[in-house]
Design a protein around this motif. Structure first.
Motif, PDB file in Angstrom:
ATOM      1  N   ASN A   1       0.830  -1.218   0.000  1.00 39.43           N
ATOM      2  CA  ASN A   1       0.000   0.000   0.000  1.00 39.43           C
ATOM      3  C   ASN A   1       0.858   1.258   0.000  1.00 39.43           C
ATOM      4  OD1 ASN A   1      -2.383  -1.462   0.001  1.00 39.43           O
ATOM      5  ND2 ASN A   1      -2.597  -1.445   2.234  1.00 39.43           N
ATOM      6  N   THR A   2       1.999   1.207   0.686  1.00 40.03           N
ATOM      7  CA  THR A   2       2.916   2.350   0.685  1.00 40.03           C
ATOM      8  C   THR A   2       3.413   2.648  -0.717  1.00 40.03           C
ATOM      9  OG1 THR A   2       3.650   1.886   2.951  1.00 40.03           O
ATOM     10  CG2 THR A   2       5.095   3.245   1.586  1.00 40.03           C
TER      11      THR A   2
ATOM     12  N   PHE B   1       9.267  -3.158   7.297  1.00 41.50           N
ATOM     13  CA  PHE B   1       8.121  -2.402   7.813  1.00 41.50           C
ATOM     14  C   PHE B   1       8.570  -1.043   8.346  1.00 41.50           C
ATOM     15  CE2 PHE B   1       5.473  -1.289  11.538  1.00 41.50           C
ATOM     16  CZ  PHE B   1       4.268  -1.076  10.894  1.00 41.50           C
ATOM     17  N   ILE B   2       9.652  -1.039   9.109  1.00 37.81           N
ATOM     18  CA  ILE B   2      10.170   0.227   9.653  1.00 37.81           C
ATOM     19  C   ILE B   2      10.607   1.154   8.521  1.00 37.81           C
ATOM     20  CG2 ILE B   2      11.994   1.262  11.063  1.00 37.81           C
ATOM     21  CD1 ILE B   2      11.940  -1.309  12.771  1.00 37.81           C
ATOM     22  N   THR B   3      11.304   0.573   7.548  1.00 39.26           N
ATOM     23  CA  THR B   3      11.737   1.371   6.398  1.00 39.26           C
ATOM     24  C   THR B   3      10.546   1.933   5.643  1.00 39.26           C
ATOM     25  OG1 THR B   3      13.695  -0.042   6.174  1.00 39.26           O
ATOM     26  CG2 THR B   3      13.110   1.335   4.290  1.00 39.26           C
ATOM     27  N   SER B   4       9.506   1.117   5.471  1.00 38.64           N
ATOM     28  CA  SER B   4       8.309   1.560   4.743  1.00 38.64           C
ATOM     29  C   SER B   4       7.601   2.688   5.471  1.00 38.64           C
ATOM     30  CB  SER B   4       7.347   0.385   4.548  1.00 38.64           C
ATOM     31  OG  SER B   4       7.933  -0.618   3.765  1.00 38.64           O
ATOM     32  N   MET B   5       7.589   2.638   6.805  1.00 37.47           N
ATOM     33  CA  MET B   5       6.960   3.711   7.578  1.00 37.47           C
ATOM     34  C   MET B   5       7.684   5.033   7.334  1.00 37.47           C
ATOM     35  SD  MET B   5       5.964   2.006  11.259  1.00 37.47           S
ATOM     36  CE  MET B   5       5.334   3.570  11.834  1.00 37.47           C
ATOM     37  N   ILE B   6       9.020   4.974   7.323  1.00 33.76           N
ATOM     38  CA  ILE B   6       9.802   6.194   7.082  1.00 33.76           C
ATOM     39  C   ILE B   6       9.548   6.725   5.682  1.00 33.76           C
ATOM     40  CG2 ILE B   6      12.135   7.136   6.923  1.00 33.76           C
ATOM     41  CD1 ILE B   6      12.972   5.035   9.025  1.00 33.76           C
TER      42      ILE B   6
END
Length: 276
Positions: free
Chosen positions: A15-16, A154-159
């Motif tokens: 989705n990102t 996941f952490i990278t995608s949030m950033i």
């Protein structure tokens, strides 16, 4: 054991990536609006302000230019007889021409932006034609990753999602600032149009018309930048591989930043082309 977690992380990453494209689609739809369609209330307000507050001042300025032009004419010793009548008629025609433009400035400004809208509509493409980016390949690649690896992704995608959100906001600000500039210029349009009657200060009115043409051309550059962004985002899908499925996300984020930088430049491109 952690299938539900892995599926949730994979869906978030997909989705990102997809939202980087779809969010800019809304920016495109805003950019192609006419000034009156973007916010009719503001458009009617600036037109009314120009008519009720600015136009009377513009008439006074136009009358002053008429007196100055006639005074300059009568000071010339070489103007006599029929030649004097010719120059007086020419001055009066310039005044009448300026008066007509002043009183119909909304029609002229609308016509300028209608031309740019026609160019965009005749281009026969929209960013929506590129279609929704299919992320099935990314999903297959992510399914082969371990839970720990997915947590890092996941952490990278949030950033990256946060950065892409800021980029989208900046893109919207650039597009909407163009409309604000159009409304401000429309609100005082009668005054620069009044200077067209003056031989000395007529350059003010000419520069104003050129600036409005640059604003109309601005949207064409915006549309081209967003369309090329869509093509680049769509083209980044083949870069997905099982060894590093995040490559496409990094590449998409890079294209997003590049699109924002290009959007910042579109205003100066249009002004330099028109010669403002």
């Amino acid at each position: 054991m952690f299938e539900w977690l892995e599926e949730g992380i994979s869906e978030f990453i997909i989705n990102t990536f997809s939202s980087m494209f779809t969010n800019f689609s809304s920016v495109y739809n805003t950019a192609i609006m006419s000034p009156s369609a973007f916010n009719k209330e503001i458009w009617d307000a600036v037109v009314s302000f120009n008519k009720n507050a600015v136009l009377p001042i513009a008439w006074s300025i136009l009358s002053l230019f008429l007196l100055l032009e006639l005074a300059s004419l009568f000071k010339r010793a070489d103007v006599k007889g029929m030649e004097c009548i010719y120059w007086i008629c020419q001055i009066l025609l310039k005044i009448m021409f300026s008066k007509i433009i002043m009183e119909n400035m909304t029609v002229i400004i609308d016509a300028i932006f209608e031309i740019s809208a026609e160019i965009v509509s005749n281009s026969s493409f929209t960013i929506s034609e590129l279609g929704n980016i299919s992320a099935s390949e990314m999903g297959d690649a992510l399914s082969k990753c371990s839970t720990l690896t997915l947590m890092g992704y996941f952490i990278t995608s949030m950033i990256l999602s946060f950065g892409a959100g800021i980029a989208r906001i900046l893109a919207e600000v650039i597009v909407k600032l163009r409309f604000i500039e159009i409304y401000v210029f429309t609100g005082v349009a009668a005054i620069p149009f009044a200077t067209l009657a003056s031989q000395e200060y007529g350059v003010i009115g000419k520069n104003f018309i050129k600036r409005m043409c640059a604003l109309a051309l601005h949207v064409i550059f915006i549309v081209l930048v967003l369309y090329m962004y869509g093509l680049l985002m769509k083209g980044s899908m083949p870069t997905i591989d099982a060894s590093n499925p995040m490559n496409a996300l990094y590449e998409g984020f890079g294209y997003t930043i590049l699109a924002v930088i290009a959007l910042f430049q579109t205003g100066s491109w249009s002004k330099s082309l028109i010669g403002v």
